[in-house]
Scaffold this active site. Structure first.
Site, mmCIF file in Angstrom:
data_model
loop_
_atom_site.group_PDB
_atom_site.id
_atom_site.type_symbol
_atom_site.label_atom_id
_atom_site.label_comp_id
_atom_site.label_asym_id
_atom_site.label_seq_id
_atom_site.Cartn_x
_atom_site.Cartn_y
_atom_site.Cartn_z
ATOM 1 N N GLU A 197 -98.650 -10.414 -43.504
ATOM 2 C CA GLU A 197 -97.205 -10.132 -43.493
ATOM 3 C C GLU A 197 -96.463 -11.315 -44.090
ATOM 4 O O GLU A 197 -96.748 -12.465 -43.765
ATOM 5 C CB GLU A 197 -96.650 -9.958 -42.066
ATOM 6 C CG GLU A 197 -96.934 -8.647 -41.424
ATOM 7 C CD GLU A 197 -96.344 -8.556 -40.010
ATOM 8 O OE1 GLU A 197 -95.264 -9.151 -39.761
ATOM 9 O OE2 GLU A 197 -96.978 -7.900 -39.172
ATOM 10 N N GLN A 242 -92.967 0.670 -34.523
ATOM 11 C CA GLN A 242 -91.806 0.463 -35.382
ATOM 12 C C GLN A 242 -91.515 1.636 -36.305
ATOM 13 O O GLN A 242 -90.401 1.751 -36.814
ATOM 14 C CB GLN A 242 -91.992 -0.812 -36.214
ATOM 15 C CG GLN A 242 -91.971 -2.070 -35.359
ATOM 16 C CD GLN A 242 -92.162 -3.328 -36.173
ATOM 17 O OE1 GLN A 242 -93.281 -3.700 -36.496
ATOM 18 N NE2 GLN A 242 -91.093 -4.006 -36.517
ATOM 19 N N HIS A 301 -100.705 -3.806 -32.099
ATOM 20 C CA HIS A 301 -99.467 -4.446 -32.581
ATOM 21 C C HIS A 301 -98.413 -4.277 -31.474
ATOM 22 O O HIS A 301 -97.408 -3.600 -31.638
ATOM 23 C CB HIS A 301 -99.017 -3.813 -33.903
ATOM 24 C CG HIS A 301 -98.055 -4.639 -34.713
ATOM 25 N ND1 HIS A 301 -98.278 -4.996 -36.027
ATOM 26 C CD2 HIS A 301 -96.850 -5.172 -34.404
ATOM 27 C CE1 HIS A 301 -97.251 -5.708 -36.485
ATOM 28 N NE2 HIS A 301 -96.364 -5.826 -35.521
ATOM 29 N N ASN A 308 -102.442 -8.168 -33.633
ATOM 30 C CA ASN A 308 -101.369 -8.740 -34.426
ATOM 31 C C ASN A 308 -100.617 -9.788 -33.598
ATOM 32 O O ASN A 308 -100.075 -9.481 -32.530
ATOM 33 C CB ASN A 308 -100.368 -7.653 -34.843
ATOM 34 C CG ASN A 308 -99.220 -8.230 -35.662
ATOM 35 O OD1 ASN A 308 -99.421 -8.662 -36.793
ATOM 36 N ND2 ASN A 308 -98.023 -8.273 -35.084
ATOM 37 N N GLU A 309 -100.622 -11.008 -34.096
ATOM 38 C CA GLU A 309 -99.789 -12.073 -33.559
ATOM 39 C C GLU A 309 -99.865 -12.248 -32.036
ATOM 40 O O GLU A 309 -98.865 -12.051 -31.325
ATOM 41 C CB GLU A 309 -98.326 -11.853 -33.966
ATOM 42 C CG GLU A 309 -98.122 -11.741 -35.467
ATOM 43 C CD GLU A 309 -96.647 -11.712 -35.876
ATOM 44 O OE1 GLU A 309 -95.785 -11.602 -35.003
ATOM 45 O OE2 GLU A 309 -96.375 -11.811 -37.076
ATOM 46 N N ASN A 360 -99.678 -14.077 -40.726
ATOM 47 C CA ASN A 360 -98.304 -13.615 -40.944
ATOM 48 C C ASN A 360 -97.428 -14.851 -41.025
ATOM 49 O O ASN A 360 -97.424 -15.680 -40.110
ATOM 50 C CB ASN A 360 -97.815 -12.734 -39.784
ATOM 51 C CG ASN A 360 -98.550 -11.409 -39.731
ATOM 52 O OD1 ASN A 360 -99.332 -11.086 -40.627
ATOM 53 N ND2 ASN A 360 -98.292 -10.632 -38.691
ATOM 54 N N TYR A 380 -93.507 -16.365 -42.175
ATOM 55 C CA TYR A 380 -92.136 -16.045 -42.567
ATOM 56 C C TYR A 380 -91.250 -17.233 -42.873
ATOM 57 O O TYR A 380 -90.353 -17.138 -43.686
ATOM 58 C CB TYR A 380 -91.458 -15.211 -41.468
ATOM 59 C CG TYR A 380 -91.941 -13.775 -41.424
ATOM 60 C CD1 TYR A 380 -91.387 -12.827 -42.264
ATOM 61 C CD2 TYR A 380 -92.967 -13.383 -40.566
ATOM 62 C CE1 TYR A 380 -91.823 -11.510 -42.250
ATOM 63 C CE2 TYR A 380 -93.413 -12.075 -40.550
ATOM 64 C CZ TYR A 380 -92.833 -11.139 -41.398
ATOM 65 O OH TYR A 380 -93.281 -9.843 -41.385
ATOM 66 N N ARG A 397 -101.460 -1.605 -44.598
ATOM 67 C CA ARG A 397 -101.806 -2.069 -43.258
ATOM 68 C C ARG A 397 -100.912 -1.359 -42.245
ATOM 69 O O ARG A 397 -99.681 -1.443 -42.343
ATOM 70 C CB ARG A 397 -101.606 -3.592 -43.181
ATOM 71 C CG ARG A 397 -101.761 -4.151 -41.799
ATOM 72 C CD ARG A 397 -101.631 -5.664 -41.749
ATOM 73 N NE ARG A 397 -101.715 -6.061 -40.361
ATOM 74 C CZ ARG A 397 -100.767 -6.717 -39.686
ATOM 75 N NH1 ARG A 397 -99.653 -7.108 -40.294
ATOM 76 N NH2 ARG A 397 -100.927 -6.985 -38.410
ATOM 77 N N GLU A 445 -86.795 -2.950 -35.602
ATOM 78 C CA GLU A 445 -87.130 -4.373 -35.591
ATOM 79 C C GLU A 445 -87.063 -4.911 -34.149
ATOM 80 O O GLU A 445 -86.280 -5.806 -33.823
ATOM 81 C CB GLU A 445 -86.227 -5.134 -36.563
ATOM 82 C CG GLU A 445 -86.476 -6.636 -36.667
ATOM 83 C CD GLU A 445 -87.902 -7.048 -36.958
ATOM 84 O OE1 GLU A 445 -88.598 -6.361 -37.736
ATOM 85 O OE2 GLU A 445 -88.331 -8.061 -36.384
ATOM 86 N N TRP A 446 -87.878 -4.328 -33.288
ATOM 87 C CA TRP A 446 -88.040 -4.808 -31.923
ATOM 88 C C TRP A 446 -86.692 -5.044 -31.231
ATOM 89 O O TRP A 446 -85.841 -4.179 -31.256
ATOM 90 C CB TRP A 446 -88.945 -6.056 -31.917
ATOM 91 C CG TRP A 446 -90.215 -5.827 -32.687
ATOM 92 C CD1 TRP A 446 -90.560 -6.375 -33.890
ATOM 93 C CD2 TRP A 446 -91.305 -4.940 -32.340
ATOM 94 N NE1 TRP A 446 -91.789 -5.916 -34.295
ATOM 95 C CE2 TRP A 446 -92.267 -5.035 -33.369
ATOM 96 C CE3 TRP A 446 -91.585 -4.081 -31.265
ATOM 97 C CZ2 TRP A 446 -93.464 -4.319 -33.367
ATOM 98 C CZ3 TRP A 446 -92.783 -3.369 -31.257
ATOM 99 C CH2 TRP A 446 -93.703 -3.495 -32.286
ATOM 100 N N PHE A 491 -77.608 -3.039 -38.979
ATOM 101 C CA PHE A 491 -77.094 -4.343 -39.389
ATOM 102 C C PHE A 491 -76.944 -4.413 -40.904
ATOM 103 O O PHE A 491 -76.653 -5.447 -41.450
ATOM 104 C CB PHE A 491 -78.068 -5.448 -38.953
ATOM 105 C CG PHE A 491 -78.181 -5.572 -37.476
ATOM 106 C CD1 PHE A 491 -77.279 -6.345 -36.775
ATOM 107 C CD2 PHE A 491 -79.177 -4.908 -36.787
ATOM 108 C CE1 PHE A 491 -77.383 -6.462 -35.407
ATOM 109 C CE2 PHE A 491 -79.279 -5.024 -35.419
ATOM 110 C CZ PHE A 491 -78.376 -5.794 -34.724
#
Ligand code: GAL
Length: 460
Positions: A368, A18, A119, A164-165, A294, A296, A75, A421-422, A430
């Site tokens: 996160e 990223q 990640h 990660n995730e 993480n 959100y 991180r 952002e992937w 945006f």
């Protein structure tokens, strides 16, 4: 201003693909994300991480900004294909040098590195030639890569996160196909998750056997989970919310804390859910020194035993509907971030307490949490009151959870800077600002500076 424990860790987070850019420089080879983003129509505007934030070249400037912000912990993740371009075999010394220099730069400012080994940017060759996360041999490849990182950086890095995730890798990468490697399958997610867990276990085993004693670091895994609130208080909806959490977080945390997948998953999936060998169970049990989370957002969960797959699928956040039969929804009254994620700090507190109760109150780090908004620039300042509210709300929720006995030891805000952002591409396009370095540099009143105040107020 609320106060957190004196030794609470305040940090910020990023990931290699990223932010780094320099995708084909310094001996790095492509990862599955390079290939995915360069495939037409996979990302917004066909954007990719070739240059991203150019962190590979500008890391010194970035670290200076972190120091100015007062961050005590940072991180970041290592790009596997910068270290081993093919995912196995030869080590790329230029890649080693880059991370070694970054770590030294952080330490120069007393910023503690928290390093994620994976990640989402799997070396492409491992995917095309070896079947990537579907191949049981991947645990050995990952173990070897992790070993290289421990041996080269472990003298200075004391906080390791293996993956990660893994939920995102499995569901968004292999069920919904909206993330690399873009596969859509009903069964592959469970197979991939299994190999991710085994790979995590293998890396931890290597760390503990070869390095822990001399390097004295800690190692764990970061899982993501949203909160699932029962839509009504009927036993069916209460059970549906619990099931949804088990299919989300329990899927990855139960094998580590209990040695196997949740019973609800086994009952439902039968042989579609792989089995751990005794050796794997032993390797996984207790394989995380801390609980990396993480978090959100929050959605309602309702029992949906039959009917169409009418899930309110907010960016794939439900898992596989047919397997769970849980309908997810949001209250239209809830505020949302620019990514359409509901803002519900109370869900954060409930999730922290759910983890405390289910996993015997492990040391926990929020690795996160954060938000995207269409910030306006007013008189040269970023007007980000929504982000202030978000951070205030979520940090208050964390504080309440600590008050209720949750062993929460740190918080890393996502993200240190605007980034790729992937599938959504560049957030700036945006008008979405995370905590970006322009914000940090130029505007006196904004949430980045507020975060700095929080850190100061809490005794750093
Ligand atoms: C997480 C992910 C980050 C970032 C964030 C949302 O799932 O680990 O890389 O994409 O979501 O901004």
């Amino acid at each position: 201003m609320i106060h957190f424990p004196k030794d609470f860790i305040w940090g910020s987070a990023t990931s290699s693909y990223q932010i780094e850019g320099a995708a084909s420089e310094g001996g790095r080879a492509w990862s599955i994300w390079d290939a995915f983003a360069h495939t037409p129509d996979r990302t917004a505007n066909n954007e990719h991480g070739d240059m991203a934030c150019d962190h590979y070249h500008r890391y010194k400037e970035d670290v200076k900004l972190m120091a100015d912000l007062g961050l005590k912990a940072y991180r970041f993740s290592i790009s596997w294909s910068r270290i081993q371009p093919d995912g196995q075999g030869a080590v790329n010394e230029e890649g080693i040098q880059f991370y070694s220099d970054l770590i030294d730069e952080l330490l120069k400012y007393n910023i503690t590195p928290w390093v994620t080994l994976y990640h989402w940017d799997l070396p492409l060759a491992l995917h095309t030639e070896k079947d990537g996360w579907l191949n049981p041999e991947i645990a050995d490849y990952f173990g070897t890569y992790a070993d290289i990182c421990f041996s080269r950086f472990g003298d200075r890095v004391k906080n390791w996160i293996t993956l990660n995730e893994p939920w995102v890798v499995s569901i968004l990468g292999y069920a919904d196909g909206v993330f690399a490697p873009g596969r859509k399958s009903k069964d592959e997610p469970y197979l991939v998750a299994h190999q991710l867990l085994r790979s995590h276990g293998k890396a931890v085993k290597i760390y503990r056997e070869k390095y822990e004693k001399t390097q004295q670091g800690t190692i764990g895994i970061t899982n993501n989970c949203d909160w699932r609130e029962p839509l009504t208080d009927t036993p069916e909806d209460v059970a549906a919310a619990q099931k949804a959490l088990e299919f989300f977080l329990g899927w990855f945390a139960d094998p580590i804390y209990f040695g196997d997948y949740p019973k609800s998953m086994r009952d439902k999936l039968g042989d579609r859910l792989p089995k751990f060998s005794e050796e794997d169970k032993e390797m996984l049990l207790g394989s995380s020194d801390f609980f990396g989370l993480n978090h959100y957002t929050t959605l309602y969960a309702a029992d949906a035993p039959s009917g169409p797959a009418a899930e309110n699928n907010v960016y794939g956040n439900g898992g596989i509907f047919e397997d769970q039969r849980v309908a997810l929804s949001a209250d239209p009254e809830w505020k949302t971030t620019a990514m359409q994620w509901p803002v519900a700090p109370w869900g954060c507190q409930k999730l922290l307490e759910w983890i405390k109760d289910r996993y015997q109150n492990p040391p926990l780090y929020i690795t996160e949490n954060g938000c995207a908004y269409n910030d306006e620039i007013v008189n040269g300042e970023i007007k980000d009151t929504e982000r202030l509210d978000f951070l205030n709300g979520y940090l208050s929720a964390c504080h309440k959870a600590i008050g209720n006995g949750v062993n929460l030891k740190g918080y890393f805000v996502w993200s240190f800077m605007d980034n790729f952002e992937w599938a959504l591409g560049y957030s700036k396009r945006f008008g979405i600002h995370y905590m970006d370095y322009e914000t940090l540099e130029r505007t006196p009143k904004n949430s980045a500076l507020w975060f700095k105040e929080v850190i100061k107020e809490n005794g750093f």
